[in-house]
Design a protein around this motif. Sequence first.
Motif, PDB file in Angstrom:
ATOM      1  N   MET A 271       0.836  -1.192   0.000  1.00 23.65           N
ATOM      2  CA  MET A 271       0.000   0.000   0.000  1.00 23.65           C
ATOM      3  C   MET A 271       0.880   1.254   0.000  1.00 23.65           C
ATOM      4  O   MET A 271       1.929   1.290   0.630  1.00 23.65           O
ATOM      5  N   GLY A 272       0.408   2.274  -0.680  1.00 25.71           N
ATOM      6  CA  GLY A 272       1.181   3.488  -0.796  1.00 25.71           C
ATOM      7  C   GLY A 272       0.866   4.472   0.299  1.00 25.71           C
ATOM      8  O   GLY A 272       0.047   4.249   1.176  1.00 25.71           O
ATOM      9  N   GLY A 273       1.562   5.620   0.252  1.00 28.00           N
ATOM     10  CA  GLY A 273       1.340   6.654   1.248  1.00 28.00           C
ATOM     11  C   GLY A 273      -0.061   7.181   1.204  1.00 28.00           C
ATOM     12  O   GLY A 273      -0.678   7.280   0.149  1.00 28.00           O
ATOM     13  N   GLY A 274      -0.569   7.546   2.382  1.00 26.37           N
ATOM     14  CA  GLY A 274      -1.923   8.072   2.457  1.00 26.37           C
ATOM     15  C   GLY A 274      -2.990   7.013   2.586  1.00 26.37           C
ATOM     16  O   GLY A 274      -4.161   7.324   2.754  1.00 26.37           O
ATOM     17  N   THR A 275      -2.599   5.755   2.522  1.00 28.96           N
ATOM     18  CA  THR A 275      -3.563   4.664   2.639  1.00 28.96           C
ATOM     19  C   THR A 275      -3.829   4.356   4.104  1.00 28.96           C
ATOM     20  O   THR A 275      -2.915   4.331   4.921  1.00 28.96           O
ATOM     21  N   TRP A 276      -5.099   4.141   4.446  1.00 29.39           N
ATOM     22  CA  TRP A 276      -5.454   3.701   5.796  1.00 29.39           C
ATOM     23  C   TRP A 276      -6.682   2.807   5.717  1.00 29.39           C
ATOM     24  O   TRP A 276      -7.398   2.798   4.707  1.00 29.39           O
ATOM     25  N   MET A 277      -6.933   2.065   6.772  1.00 27.53           N
ATOM     26  CA  MET A 277      -8.048   1.115   6.778  1.00 27.53           C
ATOM     27  C   MET A 277      -8.495   0.856   8.206  1.00 27.53           C
ATOM     28  O   MET A 277      -7.672   0.784   9.120  1.00 27.53           O
ATOM     29  N   ARG A 278      -9.803   0.750   8.390  1.00 30.03           N
ATOM     30  CA  ARG A 278     -10.368   0.392   9.694  1.00 30.03           C
ATOM     31  C   ARG A 278     -11.543  -0.548   9.457  1.00 30.03           C
ATOM     32  O   ARG A 278     -12.374  -0.304   8.571  1.00 30.03           O
ATOM     33  N   ALA A 279     -11.631  -1.620  10.226  1.00 25.77           N
ATOM     34  CA  ALA A 279     -12.698  -2.604  10.048  1.00 25.77           C
ATOM     35  C   ALA A 279     -13.186  -3.086  11.400  1.00 25.77           C
ATOM     36  O   ALA A 279     -12.412  -3.179  12.357  1.00 25.77           O
ATOM     37  N   TRP A 280     -14.474  -3.398  11.488  1.00 29.80           N
ATOM     38  CA  TRP A 280     -15.040  -3.937  12.715  1.00 29.80           C
ATOM     39  C   TRP A 280     -16.319  -4.705  12.387  1.00 29.80           C
ATOM     40  O   TRP A 280     -16.875  -4.598  11.293  1.00 29.80           O
ATOM     41  N   SER A 281     -16.774  -5.481  13.349  1.00 33.50           N
ATOM     42  CA  SER A 281     -18.016  -6.258  13.210  1.00 33.50           C
ATOM     43  C   SER A 281     -19.048  -5.694  14.175  1.00 33.50           C
ATOM     44  O   SER A 281     -18.941  -5.914  15.393  1.00 33.50           O
ATOM     45  N   PRO A 282     -20.045  -4.953  13.687  1.00 30.52           N
ATOM     46  CA  PRO A 282     -21.039  -4.352  14.577  1.00 30.52           C
ATOM     47  C   PRO A 282     -22.098  -5.364  15.011  1.00 30.52           C
ATOM     48  O   PRO A 282     -22.312  -6.384  14.340  1.00 30.52           O
ATOM     49  N   ALA A 283     -22.761  -5.066  16.113  1.00 29.69           N
ATOM     50  CA  ALA A 283     -23.835  -5.934  16.608  1.00 29.69           C
ATOM     51  C   ALA A 283     -25.150  -5.553  15.937  1.00 29.69           C
ATOM     52  O   ALA A 283     -26.105  -5.116  16.583  1.00 29.69           O
ATOM     53  N   VAL A 284     -25.180  -5.698  14.623  1.00 34.22           N
ATOM     54  CA  VAL A 284     -26.361  -5.359  13.821  1.00 34.22           C
ATOM     55  C   VAL A 284     -26.733  -6.575  12.982  1.00 34.22           C
ATOM     56  O   VAL A 284     -25.879  -7.091  12.246  1.00 34.22           O
ATOM     57  N   PRO A 285     -27.962  -7.076  13.080  1.00 32.98           N
ATOM     58  CA  PRO A 285     -28.346  -8.248  12.295  1.00 32.98           C
ATOM     59  C   PRO A 285     -28.043  -8.071  10.813  1.00 32.98           C
ATOM     60  O   PRO A 285     -28.278  -7.004  10.235  1.00 32.98           O
ATOM     61  N   SER A 286     -27.500  -9.109  10.205  1.00 33.24           N
ATOM     62  CA  SER A 286     -27.161  -9.197   8.775  1.00 33.24           C
ATOM     63  C   SER A 286     -25.870  -8.476   8.402  1.00 33.24           C
ATOM     64  O   SER A 286     -25.366  -8.661   7.293  1.00 33.24           O
ATOM     65  N   VAL A 287     -25.301  -7.646   9.279  1.00 27.38           N
ATOM     66  CA  VAL A 287     -24.061  -6.933   8.957  1.00 27.38           C
ATOM     67  C   VAL A 287     -22.884  -7.728   9.517  1.00 27.38           C
ATOM     68  O   VAL A 287     -22.690  -7.824  10.717  1.00 27.38           O
ATOM     69  N   ARG A 288     -22.091  -8.279   8.616  1.00 30.38           N
ATOM     70  CA  ARG A 288     -20.965  -9.108   9.039  1.00 30.38           C
ATOM     71  C   ARG A 288     -19.705  -8.291   9.322  1.00 30.38           C
ATOM     72  O   ARG A 288     -18.924  -8.631  10.197  1.00 30.38           O
ATOM     73  N   GLU A 289     -19.526  -7.222   8.542  1.00 36.78           N
ATOM     74  CA  GLU A 289     -18.314  -6.415   8.705  1.00 36.78           C
ATOM     75  C   GLU A 289     -18.566  -5.029   8.141  1.00 36.78           C
ATOM     76  O   GLU A 289     -19.341  -4.859   7.186  1.00 36.78           O
ATOM     77  N   VAL A 290     -17.911  -4.035   8.735  1.00 34.94           N
ATOM     78  CA  VAL A 290     -17.883  -2.673   8.187  1.00 34.94           C
ATOM     79  C   VAL A 290     -16.424  -2.318   7.930  1.00 34.94           C
ATOM     80  O   VAL A 290     -15.558  -2.551   8.779  1.00 34.94           O
ATOM     81  N   LEU A 291     -16.164  -1.760   6.758  1.00 31.48           N
ATOM     82  CA  LEU A 291     -14.814  -1.374   6.379  1.00 31.48           C
ATOM     83  C   LEU A 291     -14.809   0.082   5.937  1.00 31.48           C
ATOM     84  O   LEU A 291     -15.600   0.477   5.076  1.00 31.48           O
ATOM     85  N   HIS A 292     -13.942   0.894   6.546  1.00 38.64           N
ATOM     86  CA  HIS A 292     -13.675   2.250   6.091  1.00 38.64           C
ATOM     87  C   HIS A 292     -12.222   2.274   5.610  1.00 38.64           C
ATOM     88  O   HIS A 292     -11.328   1.788   6.322  1.00 38.64           O
ATOM     89  N   ALA A 293     -11.979   2.831   4.426  1.00 32.18           N
ATOM     90  CA  ALA A 293     -10.624   2.779   3.888  1.00 32.18           C
ATOM     91  C   ALA A 293     -10.349   3.945   2.948  1.00 32.18           C
ATOM     92  O   ALA A 293     -11.253   4.477   2.303  1.00 32.18           O
TER      93      ALA A 293
END
Length: 263
Positions: free
Chosen positions: A1-23
């Motif tokens: 990955m190059g400069g300026g790249t970032w990523m955050r992921a988590w699994s919320p306690a919301v039915p049907s939502v397996r993962e949330v990714l911000h990048a």
Amino acid sequence: MGGGTWMRAWSPAVPSVREVLHARMTDHAYPAHAHADWALMLVDDGAVVYDLGGRQRIADRSSATLLPPGIAHDGRAAPRSDGFTKRVAYLDRSWMPESFAGPVVDMPGRTDLLAATRRLHRALAEPGEEHAAEHALLRVAEMLAAAAHGDAHPQRDDVLARRLRDLLEVHLVDGISLQDAGRVLGSHPGHLSRSFAASFGMPPHRYLTSRRVDLARELLLRGERPSTAAASAGFHDQAHLTRHFRRLLGTTPARFAGARQSA
């Protein structure tokens, strides 16, 4: 990955939502790949060019993008751009029939779908807003189902709405998802939500929040500290209580408690 790249992921306690990714991606190009789940994406900055189903498409701030499970796609920053910032919710494969994939992936520019998807992602990013996120996701699913098959909404059910209200009161502090309420009451979560809103003028998650604020007020009047009242009333933390307390009452829990002490 190059400069300026970032990523955050988590699994919320919301039915049907397996993962949330911000990048934020700058120089990375995704090769052709497939997911086991649906992916509902917003692009906040820049644009993504991708191939799906033999067609080149583009995702930017003007659209909500839905990628179906099991179908290959790639992704890269649009030409002459310095990358893109995205928010993705990965949704359980059973969230929607896969037969809907054809019609729904071709409606990214609908403004109502974009607004509903933004509400979903805002709620997913706020600690304590799991019920709001579940409601927003149900609304997205209803829009997509209607687009795919022109499904008519079931009629409102006042008796069912009152039963849901009673159930919410029982679970005022610990909360209950619409998915679990649907199992208890024998109804689809979407029908539950529509019937409740038609009968009481607000969706179930807003009713639950307003009643929790009521409970927090009672606790503050008894002399509890705002942090303790927040936990006792079912809020994620004091900041979560403060946000909704101010929205509903125009002041903060601390100021409300101070006014009681000086009265």
